[in-house]
Scaffold this motif. Structure first.
Motif, PDB file in Angstrom:
ATOM      1  N   VAL A  75     -20.410   1.139   1.314  1.00 15.99           N
ATOM      2  CA  VAL A  75     -21.596   0.601   1.985  1.00 15.99           C
ATOM      3  C   VAL A  75     -22.093  -0.649   1.264  1.00 15.99           C
ATOM      4  CG1 VAL A  75     -23.970   1.091   2.631  1.00 15.99           C
ATOM      5  CG2 VAL A  75     -22.243   2.842   2.874  1.00 15.99           C
ATOM      6  N   ILE A  76     -22.088  -0.589  -0.080  1.00 15.98           N
ATOM      7  CA  ILE A  76     -22.575  -1.739  -0.849  1.00 15.98           C
ATOM      8  C   ILE A  76     -21.686  -2.954  -0.594  1.00 15.98           C
ATOM      9  CG2 ILE A  76     -22.845  -2.619  -3.189  1.00 15.98           C
ATOM     10  CD1 ILE A  76     -23.593   0.345  -3.916  1.00 15.98           C
ATOM     11  N   SER A  77     -20.356  -2.722  -0.556  1.00 17.04           N
ATOM     12  CA  SER A  77     -19.488  -3.884  -0.339  1.00 17.04           C
ATOM     13  C   SER A  77     -19.663  -4.430   1.079  1.00 17.04           C
ATOM     14  CB  SER A  77     -18.031  -3.548  -0.626  1.00 17.04           C
ATOM     15  OG  SER A  77     -17.744  -2.256  -0.258  1.00 17.04           O
ATOM     16  N   TYR A  78     -20.071  -3.575   2.011  1.00 11.74           N
ATOM     17  CA  TYR A  78     -20.337  -4.068   3.360  1.00 11.74           C
ATOM     18  C   TYR A  78     -21.499  -5.061   3.344  1.00 11.74           C
ATOM     19  CZ  TYR A  78     -20.775  -4.030   8.414  1.00 11.74           C
ATOM     20  OH  TYR A  78     -20.821  -4.415   9.722  1.00 11.74           O
ATOM     21  N   CYS A  95     -11.147  -2.942   5.569  1.00 12.65           N
ATOM     22  CA  CYS A  95     -11.008  -2.304   4.248  1.00 12.65           C
ATOM     23  C   CYS A  95     -12.303  -1.604   3.863  1.00 12.65           C
ATOM     24  CB  CYS A  95     -10.673  -3.338   3.180  1.00 12.65           C
ATOM     25  SG  CYS A  95      -9.023  -3.965   3.318  1.00 12.65           S
ATOM     26  N   VAL A  96     -13.431  -2.304   4.114  1.00 10.83           N
ATOM     27  CA  VAL A  96     -14.729  -1.721   3.756  1.00 10.83           C
ATOM     28  C   VAL A  96     -14.942  -0.414   4.504  1.00 10.83           C
ATOM     29  CG1 VAL A  96     -17.194  -2.038   4.059  1.00 10.83           C
ATOM     30  CG2 VAL A  96     -15.830  -3.866   3.080  1.00 10.83           C
ATOM     31  N   ILE A 102     -15.445   3.548   3.242  1.00 13.99           N
ATOM     32  CA  ILE A 102     -16.532   4.452   3.628  1.00 13.99           C
ATOM     33  C   ILE A 102     -15.954   5.751   4.176  1.00 13.99           C
ATOM     34  CG2 ILE A 102     -18.492   4.775   5.185  1.00 13.99           C
ATOM     35  CD1 ILE A 102     -18.994   1.815   5.042  1.00 13.99           C
ATOM     36  N   MET A 103     -14.954   5.614   5.041  1.00 16.43           N
ATOM     37  CA  MET A 103     -14.362   6.799   5.662  1.00 16.43           C
ATOM     38  C   MET A 103     -13.658   7.680   4.622  1.00 16.43           C
ATOM     39  SD  MET A 103     -14.849   7.507   8.693  1.00 16.43           S
ATOM     40  CE  MET A 103     -16.490   6.982   8.994  1.00 16.43           C
ATOM     41  N   CYS A 104     -12.914   7.030   3.688  1.00 12.68           N
ATOM     42  CA  CYS A 104     -12.250   7.790   2.622  1.00 12.68           C
ATOM     43  C   CYS A 104     -13.277   8.638   1.888  1.00 12.68           C
ATOM     44  CB  CYS A 104     -11.614   6.850   1.602  1.00 12.68           C
ATOM     45  SG  CYS A 104      -9.996   6.329   2.070  1.00 12.68           S
TER      46      CYS A 104
END
Lengths: 479, 111
Positions: free
Chosen positions: B37-40, B5-6, B10-12
């Motif tokens: 990126v932050i949620s990663y 999902c993360v 990012i890709m979206c």
């Protein structure tokens, strides 16, 4: 020495904000910061003992200072002093000097840090400060150029952050050394960020427009010192990890050829210099071990040439051929051009010889072609008609004395280069370059398309670079 | 699953930057990407445990890793300030280019 290092990193930021509060003395603060940096660089040279600082713990801030960083810090400081001297006659506000000091401080920080997060912070501060300097005239064009720069660098830094997270996951530390244990995608992400920030190969094609459309002192600062903040960590990684060395060298060769190819056909002074910066970054990367000295000479020459280009009556070489320029300015331009083409008695010669000695066999032919291209593109400056009358400000001369004097002094550093064998090769290259210029390139009127420099394509190229980097890293993983 | 999902976020965001024509929308897409990126980072912090890392004698549980969270705070602040700067730039540009289509802005401002 540890305390001095930390003080030298903090000082510019402190001074930067004070300069904004005390606008009358902003210029002196800027000068003071630059002089302190110069002194610091010389102190590192004298001490000859690399220091590594780990603040907090293994996951905290890591600093690494050695002779290698000293070259870059010295470059940054000298370029900064020259730019301040040049700006003396113009009515730049305290805001300009504040940004200049902060930019200087963050570039220095990038040259001493040895972990990915400190580097990230330094690079992002560089983006913000450069954006504010580029948009200083507040014209619509400058805002667009600045916005484009900020957009590209921020997007690429997001990829870089993903890579950093992967490095942390593998090592529980952010230091450069952890890159060896990290998965290949981490290296691909981080390299993408650094390549784009440093203006290397196709992902560096944002650079020509940005550097040529800024005001001359800002271009000088950007081209002379700031782009090296992206290149420096690449070289540091290549020196620390042997596995990455071939990749970095390969990018060096590719960049040198690509940049010089565009520079040879360019008809605009500032754009030619900007493309040539790309090619010189390639030279720095091609032999990471001795890149420091090359970076110093390139920084001095390129900032001098940008300041000269800013005081010429026109930006087009075609028009300049009909309007003779001031003889004294021409002499300054010729000295700088001779140095960068590798003419003996100037520092560029020593740097070129040193780089050539450290090349691997497969690089030699390509780098000689790039050196020939350099000679051709700078013949454009050398063969400009002179004898005209144009007024130049006194600040310009102070900057030139510093930069060109630096070139002549730095020449003494590597006096071992003077052997007959070494001396003939650059002379032949320069002669061949001039011949090629006068016979072929002077008459050629090819306008290369600028498709690759469009905003959308610059972003799109990032995906392609990411794929190819991943593939390259996987290749050596397999070996 | 969460990781997928993360990366999808990012890709979206990244494709939004490429596909959207409007400069304003591009900046919003970049914000989506930075959220990813932050949620990663948050995801990596919670790999070893979910408890807030405050040392307490009474509990002996798996704590979340505080380092990525601390680090990403800096990145959030930087991202936010860059966003603000870019929006100011776009506001200035919108005076002469009300549609803010980047093709037009680029055409007007490239020599």
């Amino acid at each position: 020495m540890n305390h001095i290092t930390i003080a030298c990193i903090i000082l510019p930021f402190f001074m930067g904000f004070s300069a904004y509060l005390l606008p009358k003395v902003a210029r002196f603060f800027a000068l003071l910061v630059a002089v302190v940096s110069t002194g610091y660089a010389f102190k590192i040279f004298l001490d000859q003992s690399p220091i590594t600082l780990e603040l907090l713990d293994n996951f905290g801030v890591t600093l690494m200072v050695d002779e290698f960083s000293a070259y870059f810090i010295l470059t940054n400081a000298l370029v900064m002093i020259a730019v301040i001297l040049y700006c003396q006659d113009s009515d730049k506000s305290a805001f300009f000097y504040t940004q200049l000091i902060i930019l200087h401080g963050s570039v220095n920080a990038a040259f001493v840090c040895a972990d990915f997060i400190s580097l990230y912070v330094a690079l992002e501060v560089i983006s913000i400060a450069s954006f504010l300097l580029i948009t200083y005239p507040r014209t619509e064009r400058s805002i667009w150029v600045g916005l484009r720069y900020l957009f590209i660098s921020n997007t690429t830094m997001l990829f870089y952050l993903v890579g950093t997270a992967l490095v942390y996951q593998a090592n529980y530390s952010f230091s450069f050394a952890g890159l060896t244990n990290a998965p290949p995608e981490a290296i691909a992400f981080i390299f993408l960020g650094l390549l784009t920030k440093g203006g290397i190969f196709v992902s560096g094609l944002w650079l020509p427009l940005t550097h040529s459309e800024s005001q001359s002192p800002v271009s000088a600062m950007l081209s002379g010192a700031v782009v090296k903040a992206g290149v420096f960590p690449l070289m540091r990684c290549a020196l620390m990890m042997e596995e990455l060395d071939p990749i970095v060298r390969m990018f060096g060769v590719g960049t040198a050829l690509l940049g010089v190819f565009f520079a040879v056909f360019e008809k605009d002074t500032k754009r030619m210099l900007a493309f040539h910066t790309i090619s010189q970054l390639g030279f720095i990367l091609a032999a990471p071990l001795v890149g420091g000295f090359y970076a110093l000479t390139h920084g001095l020459v390129k900032s001098a040439l940008f300041l000269i280009a800013g005081s010429l009556p026109s930006r087009s070489f075609k028009e300049l051929n009909y309007h003779p320029i001031n003889t004294a300015v021409w002499i300054a331009a010729a000295i700088a051009s001779f140095s960068i083409s590798g003419f003996p008695l100037l520092a560029g010669y020593g740097a070129k010889i040193l780089t050539t000695k450290n090349l691997l066999d497969w690089q030699v032919i390509a780098m000689n072609v790039a050196a020939l291209g350099t000679a051709i593109s700078f013949a454009k400056f050398i063969f400009l008609p002179h004898g005209g009358k144009t007024d130049v400000k006194p600040g310009f001369w102070r900057a030139m004395v510093l930069l060109l004097g630096g070139l002549i002094t730095a020449n003494v550093l590597y006096y071992q280069a003077y052997t007959i064998e070494n001396t003939t090769k650059p002379l032949i290259t320069i002669a061949a370059g001039w011949l090629a210029y006068n016979l072929i390139f002077k008459r050629l009127a090819i306008k290369l398309p600028r498709v690759m420099e469009e905003f959308e394509h610059l972003i799109g190229v990032m995906t392609l670079m990411l794929m190819s980097l991943f593939w390259m890293v996987m290749q050596w993983w397999a070996i | 699953m969460l990781e997928a999902c993360v990366f999808a976020t990012i890709m979206c965001g990244f494709f939004g930057i490429i596909a959207k024509k409007n400069l304003f929308m591009k900046i919003i897409s970049m914000d989506v990407m930075s959220t990813g990126v932050i949620s990663y980072y948050v995801l990596i912090a919670s790999l070893n445990g979910l408890f807030t890392p405050i040392i307490d004698d009474t509990k002996d549980v798996a704590y979340a890793d505080p380092v990525p969270q601390a680090v990403i705070l800096t990145a959030i602040v930087i991202g936010f300030s860059i966003q603000a700067l870019m929006l100011v730039g776009v506001m200035k540009l919108s005076q002469n280019n009300p549609t803010l289509e980047h093709h037009k802005v680029e055409k007007n401002n490239t020599p």
